[in-house]
Design an enzyme around this catalytic site. Structure first.
Site, PDB file in Angstrom:
ATOM      1  N   GLU A  49       0.830  -1.214   0.000  1.00 12.85           N
ATOM      2  CA  GLU A  49       0.000   0.000   0.000  1.00 12.85           C
ATOM      3  C   GLU A  49       0.860   1.257   0.000  1.00 12.85           C
ATOM      4  O   GLU A  49       0.528   2.248  -0.652  1.00 12.85           O
ATOM      5  CB  GLU A  49      -0.975  -0.001   1.192  1.00 12.85           C
TER       6      GLU A  49
ATOM      7  N   HIS B 118       1.803   2.167  -3.451  1.00 10.98           N
ATOM      8  CA  HIS B 118       0.822   2.993  -4.167  1.00 10.98           C
ATOM      9  C   HIS B 118       1.019   4.470  -3.823  1.00 10.98           C
ATOM     10  O   HIS B 118       0.882   5.335  -4.682  1.00 10.98           O
ATOM     11  CB  HIS B 118      -0.606   2.574  -3.799  1.00 10.98           C
TER      12      HIS B 118
ATOM     13  N   ASP C 122       3.634  -4.181  -5.845  1.00 12.92           N
ATOM     14  CA  ASP C 122       4.201  -5.465  -5.408  1.00 12.92           C
ATOM     15  C   ASP C 122       5.726  -5.412  -5.420  1.00 12.92           C
ATOM     16  O   ASP C 122       6.395  -5.866  -4.488  1.00 12.92           O
ATOM     17  CB  ASP C 122       3.729  -6.607  -6.321  1.00 12.92           C
TER      18      ASP C 122
HETATM   19 ZN   LIG Z   1      -2.689  -2.599  -4.586  1.00 12.76          ZN
END
Ligand SMILES: [Zn+2]
Length: 427
Positions: free
Chosen positions: A280, A283, A368
């Protein structure tokens, strides 16, 4: 362009997008059914066969409901346009002794009501039949109705001023109305990005700071390295409505947040929490929310420019089932054009959905890879496996269906890339 030709393009696009949706659903059901009897090798040690069966049955059941809804929606769309639904709403509201702006508001409310009448039974069925059958539903009818009422109030409080502003600009601001409307729309989007995490989401769920625990110190170090305030880390009581687990990043500036569902958190060990958190944070660090809002701005501007051109042409109304004879002076009822545009546009743009889905999947790969660099790829894989199993997500989606709809990469591809060392996806 004349009205008959435009009607022709609409009918062809309507039939093609409907056929495409049904074909994709059939592919998904066939693919999942064909792979139902064995767990893919990469997951053989981690996902039991019974869980794999459940995921297949759940995926297929969802597709079946989706097919019925797709068919009903397609019929409603034809009814509202060529079937004369919107023309009827126009006539019914035109005779009312109120400001034309409010006639348009009523017309659009009528369109929204038609959508709700059709959509709500499906929403109810999904929650209380489908989700319940697979053991996911934890909502009650009272909670569901309460959510509905809150959504309606929010729609009026936030949506009505926006709608009035856009309709006013369309009818009174001259030829460049679409540029002003874009400024209003984009400003509204930015406002929502701040209001959603801080005001709106807390109306539906309780958000509490991530509790101190075994993972806390490492998490704080990770957050510090990435320049993210610990204060932006929350646990949400997702278990109030559903057994599904998730985590997400939202907002920007001081309103930015990383949210863990309690349902997910309770299943993860500290290593896995750190890995999901790192994903997260990826992001956030890679500015995915900002990039998305920029793209959505570009598309909004293009669509508004298109609408500004369409509203000046009689064939646009006539071709979609609204006789121009019913329309008073040009742009006296801009709500009609707005409704037609919002109804018809998806029929033409559905074929582009793989592009949007691909863009989203690229962000997932990037996040990722970020998590693999800053935490542990192995821990992220084991967290993802738990997430797939708990949510009964299929491990064997049809590749074409996935390319159209999936905002996240298929499980096998995602895990394989993490196992390979978290190398970023080729663009
Ligand atoms: Zn995600």
């Amino acid at each position: 362009m004349n009205a008959a030709i435009f009607t022709g393009t609409f009918v062809v696009a309507w039939a093609a997008s409907l056929a495409l949706r049904l074909w994709l659903a059939r592919r998904q059901v066939a693919h999942v059914t064909a792979h139902r009897d064995s767990v893919p090798t990469a997951f053989a040690g981690s996902i039991p066969l019974a869980a794999h069966h459940k995921a297949a049955d759940y995926t297929i059941a969802k597709q079946h409901v989706g097919v019925v809804e797709t068919l009903v929606d397609a019929l409603v769309l034809i009814g509202m346009t060529l079937g004369g639904g919107l023309a009827w709403l126009l006539e019914a509201t035109e005779s009312l002794a109120i400001d034309p702006l409010w006639r348009d508001v009523l017309l659009l409310a009528g369109v929204a009501l038609a959508g709700a009448v059709v959509g709500l039974p499906f929403s109810w069925y999904r929650t209380f039949r489908l989700e319940a059958r697979f053991g996911f539903n934890r909502s009650t009818l009272a909670l569901w109705l309460g959510d509905l009422a809150k959504g309606l109030v929010l729609g009026v409080v936030l949506g009505l001023p926006l709608l009035l502003a856009i309709l006013w600009l369309m009818s009174r601001a001259g030829a460049l109305w679409w540029l002003y409307a874009f400024a209003v729309w984009f400003g509204f989007q930015l406002l929502m990005l701040v209001l959603y995490p801080t005001v709106i989401a807390p109306l539906f769920n309780k958000f509490t700071p991530l509790p101190a625990g075994a993972a806390r110190e490492r998490i704080e170090r990770l957050l510090g390295r990435c320049g993210f305030a610990v204060a932006g880390l929350f646990v949400m009581d997702g278990s109030k409505r559903s057994g599904h687990g998730n985590a997400y990043f939202t907002g920007f500036g001081r309103a930015r947040r990383i949210v863990f569902f309690d349902t997910l958190l309770s299943r993860l060990v500290p290593d896995e929490i750190e890995a999901i958190l790192a994903h997260e944070l990826g992001h956030y660090k890679l500015r995915h929310v900002v990039k998305r809002i920029v793209w959505s701005g570009v598309f909004s501007l293009a669509f508004l420019a298109l609408l500004a051109w369409l509203v000046t042409n009689d064939w646009f109304y006539q071709g979609l089932g609204v006789p121009v004879a019913l329309l008073p002076a040009a742009m006296a009822r801009p709500g009609v054009a707005l409704a037609l545009f919002m109804l018809a546009l998806p029929v033409y743009t559905f074929v582009l959905s793989p592009l949007a889905a691909r863009y989203s999947r690229r962000h997932e790969f990037e996040a990722d890879a970020f998590a693999a660099r800053n935490a542990s790829a192995t821990a992220l894989v084991s967290a993802l496996v738990k997430l797939y199993e708990d949510n009964a997500s299929t491990l064997t989606p049809d590749p074409v269906h996935s390319a159209f709809y999936d905002s996240h990469p298929p499980a096998a591809v995602r895990v394989a890339r993490l196992v390979d060392g978290g190398t970023p996806a080729p663009a």
